[in-house]
Design a protein around this motif. Structure first.
Motif, PDB file in Angstrom:
ATOM      1  N   UNK A 150       0.807  -1.221   0.000  1.00  0.00           N
ATOM      2  CA  UNK A 150       0.000   0.000   0.000  1.00  0.00           C
ATOM      3  C   UNK A 150       0.838   1.268   0.000  1.00  0.00           C
ATOM      4  N   UNK A 151       2.145   1.138   0.217  1.00  0.00           N
ATOM      5  CA  UNK A 151       2.995   2.326   0.327  1.00  0.00           C
ATOM      6  C   UNK A 151       2.968   3.217  -0.911  1.00  0.00           C
ATOM      7  N   UNK A 152       2.943   2.693  -2.135  1.00  0.00           N
ATOM      8  CA  UNK A 152       2.940   3.587  -3.296  1.00  0.00           C
ATOM      9  C   UNK A 152       1.566   4.133  -3.660  1.00  0.00           C
ATOM     10  N   UNK A 153       0.560   3.838  -2.843  1.00  0.00           N
ATOM     11  CA  UNK A 153      -0.802   4.287  -3.157  1.00  0.00           C
ATOM     12  C   UNK A 153      -1.062   5.692  -2.604  1.00  0.00           C
ATOM     13  N   UNK A 154      -1.603   6.544  -3.442  1.00  0.00           N
ATOM     14  CA  UNK A 154      -2.042   7.864  -2.979  1.00  0.00           C
ATOM     15  C   UNK A 154      -3.265   7.736  -2.075  1.00  0.00           C
ATOM     16  N   UNK A 155      -4.058   6.704  -2.326  1.00  0.00           N
ATOM     17  CA  UNK A 155      -5.260   6.450  -1.537  1.00  0.00           C
ATOM     18  C   UNK A 155      -5.496   4.947  -1.507  1.00  0.00           C
ATOM     19  N   UNK A 156      -5.896   4.424  -0.347  1.00  0.00           N
ATOM     20  CA  UNK A 156      -6.271   3.016  -0.218  1.00  0.00           C
ATOM     21  C   UNK A 156      -7.740   2.956   0.170  1.00  0.00           C
ATOM     22  N   UNK A 157      -8.532   2.286  -0.664  1.00  0.00           N
ATOM     23  CA  UNK A 157      -9.968   2.191  -0.402  1.00  0.00           C
ATOM     24  C   UNK A 157     -10.350   0.884   0.284  1.00  0.00           C
ATOM     25  N   UNK A 158      -9.599  -0.179   0.014  1.00  0.00           N
ATOM     26  CA  UNK A 158      -9.856  -1.454   0.690  1.00  0.00           C
ATOM     27  C   UNK A 158      -8.688  -2.396   0.437  1.00  0.00           C
ATOM     28  N   UNK A 159      -8.623  -3.433   1.282  1.00  0.00           N
ATOM     29  CA  UNK A 159      -7.553  -4.432   1.196  1.00  0.00           C
ATOM     30  C   UNK A 159      -8.192  -5.817   1.246  1.00  0.00           C
ATOM     31  N   UNK A 160      -7.808  -6.671   0.298  1.00  0.00           N
ATOM     32  CA  UNK A 160      -8.286  -8.049   0.275  1.00  0.00           C
ATOM     33  C   UNK A 160      -7.089  -8.982   0.184  1.00  0.00           C
ATOM     34  N   UNK A 161      -7.053  -9.971   1.083  1.00  0.00           N
ATOM     35  CA  UNK A 161      -5.973 -10.955   1.067  1.00  0.00           C
ATOM     36  C   UNK A 161      -6.602 -12.344   1.049  1.00  0.00           C
ATOM     37  N   UNK A 162      -6.107 -13.185   0.151  1.00  0.00           N
ATOM     38  CA  UNK A 162      -6.564 -14.568   0.053  1.00  0.00           C
ATOM     39  C   UNK A 162      -5.361 -15.483   0.203  1.00  0.00           C
ATOM     40  N   UNK A 163      -5.472 -16.428   1.131  1.00  0.00           N
ATOM     41  CA  UNK A 163      -4.394 -17.405   1.360  1.00  0.00           C
ATOM     42  C   UNK A 163      -4.981 -18.806   1.256  1.00  0.00           C
ATOM     43  N   UNK A 164      -4.434 -19.615   0.368  1.00  0.00           N
ATOM     44  CA  UNK A 164      -4.879 -20.993   0.174  1.00  0.00           C
ATOM     45  C   UNK A 164      -3.709 -21.912   0.501  1.00  0.00           C
ATOM     46  N   UNK A 165      -3.909 -22.818   1.456  1.00  0.00           N
ATOM     47  CA  UNK A 165      -2.850 -23.687   1.958  1.00  0.00           C
ATOM     48  C   UNK A 165      -3.245 -25.145   1.720  1.00  0.00           C
ATOM     49  N   UNK A 166      -2.358 -25.908   1.089  1.00  0.00           N
ATOM     50  CA  UNK A 166      -2.566 -27.336   0.887  1.00  0.00           C
ATOM     51  C   UNK A 166      -2.039 -28.079   2.105  1.00  0.00           C
ATOM     52  N   UNK A 167      -2.932 -28.633   2.912  1.00  0.00           N
ATOM     53  CA  UNK A 167      -2.525 -29.295   4.148  1.00  0.00           C
ATOM     54  C   UNK A 167      -1.812 -30.616   3.907  1.00  0.00           C
ATOM     55  N   UNK A 168      -1.851 -31.132   2.698  1.00  0.00           N
ATOM     56  CA  UNK A 168      -1.127 -32.371   2.409  1.00  0.00           C
ATOM     57  C   UNK A 168       0.379 -32.184   2.538  1.00  0.00           C
ATOM     58  N   UNK A 169       0.861 -30.953   2.405  1.00  0.00           N
ATOM     59  CA  UNK A 169       2.306 -30.710   2.477  1.00  0.00           C
ATOM     60  C   UNK A 169       2.683 -29.960   3.753  1.00  0.00           C
ATOM     61  N   UNK A 170       1.795 -29.958   4.720  1.00  0.00           N
ATOM     62  CA  UNK A 170       2.072 -29.285   5.986  1.00  0.00           C
ATOM     63  C   UNK A 170       2.109 -30.293   7.125  1.00  0.00           C
ATOM     64  N   UNK A 171       2.572 -29.855   8.295  1.00  0.00           N
ATOM     65  CA  UNK A 171       2.779 -30.758   9.414  1.00  0.00           C
ATOM     66  C   UNK A 171       1.441 -31.217  10.008  1.00  0.00           C
ATOM     67  N   UNK A 172       1.491 -32.355  10.682  1.00  0.00           N
ATOM     68  CA  UNK A 172       0.288 -32.963  11.246  1.00  0.00           C
ATOM     69  C   UNK A 172      -0.414 -32.056  12.270  1.00  0.00           C
TER      70      UNK A 172
END
Length: 320
Positions: A150-172
């Motif tokens: 957001x630093x180079x933005x003159x104005x920020x109207x909203x923020x959306x973050x999407x994180x998708x994690x495959x649990x097959x490659x993560x710890x138990x």
């Protein structure tokens, strides 16, 4: 200019804590003590759990035994909730030790725990110590990285973050935390009791809002199971929506499931100009958390004393 070698104590030797200590040692930092409450680990050589650890370091069951050992910093990785870790952290800070922790609620504790945060901040300032919570999420991908974008933005109207994690490659343990293998009823009971679900979306939203100068008036969070064709839980879909003056300005969308489609971290800054960034595959949580903690060592030790949040640290991890 290289990174100064520091003397550190590793507090917590689970998979994440052991990974942090291993990386710190590999970077040339000096492990002078290790703590874990697990009776099966107490008394064992730290080198049995942390490759490269000095042969003469044995795991202590009580951090009080190490307060006067001459450490520069404590790398702390035990629990997710602030009330659970405060009894561990307060004596360290009272002894003048700086603490870098993976406790999710410590990434931005001011909204949920204002009194405890103020007390911890005052103690850290009085002892010349720094306390900061960091990690991949919260601490970077769903909060610090959007703030940087957001630093180079003159104005920020909203923020959306999407994180998708495959649990097959993560710890138990992460699969268990996401409810894999449970029935929908068992999943919902676990969420209601606080045993299941990701901890930290509220902290990430608060961190973004703090950095952008937004006063949040409401946080709405949902946690739903991801089911296979037989109706067995394969993960979770957790969404937090934060509003300012009645408008939804922050949306944090987290999907963690076995065989999750197209794992990724995607950030969209809606403003002037708008910015969109995607990390194909997403950041691997365990490896990234270890790096974020170790890279925070010189940044935290050069920061002003007090209870800080990740955006308070200087950005250059290798600066002396």
């Amino acid at each position: 200019m290289g990174v100064r070698r520091v003397r550190f104590i590793q507090y917590g030797l689970g998979p994440i804590g052991a990974g942090i200590a291993e990386l710190a040692v590999a970077r040339g930092h000096v492990l002078i003590g290790a703590v874990d409450i697990d009776p099966a680990k107490v008394g064992r050589p730290a080198s049995a759990l942390v490759p490269g650890a000095p042969a003469d370091i044995r795991v202590a069951g009580d951090a009080a035994d190490l307060l006067a050992a001459g450490a520069d910093v404590v790398l702390h990785s035990t629990r997710s909730r602030l009330p659970e870790v405060l009894p561990q952290i307060l004596p360290l800070v009272d002894a003048g030790l700086s603490v870098i922790s993976t406790c999710e609620e410590l990434a931005f504790p001011w909204r949920r725990y204002p009194r405890e945060s103020a007390e911890l901040d005052a103690l850290a300032r009085s002892r010349g110590a720094v306390v900061v919570g960091t990690g991949v999420n919260p601490g970077f991908v769903m909060d610090v990285l959007p703030v940087v974008l957001a630093l180079p933005c003159r104005e920020v109207r909203s923020v959306t973050v999407e994180r998708v994690v495959d649990l097959d490659v993560r710890r138990e343990p992460l699969r268990r935390k996401a409810g894999v293998g449970l029935t929908p009823g068992e999943f919902r009971r676990g969420v209601a009791e606080g045993r299941l679900g990701h901890v930290g979306l509220a902290e990430s939203a608060s961190l973004i809002a703090d950095a952008l100068g937004w006063a949040l008036d409401a946080l709405d969070e949902s946690v739903e199971p991801v089911l296979d064709p037989e109706g067995i839980v394969q993960g979770l879909h957790q969404v937090l929506r934060a509003t300012v003056a009645g408008r939804e300005l922050i949306t944090l969308d987290l999907l963690m499931a076995r065989s999750a489609p197209r794992p990724r971290d995607a950030i969209r800054i809606h403003g002037e100009p708008s910015t969109s960034v995607e990390i194909p595959g997403g950041l691997h949580g365990d490896a990234a958390t270890s790096a974020l903690v170790v890279n925070a060592i010189p940044r935290a030790l050069s920061a002003p004393s007090g209870l800080l949040v990740p955006t308070h640290l200087p950005p250059a991890p290798f600066r002396r």
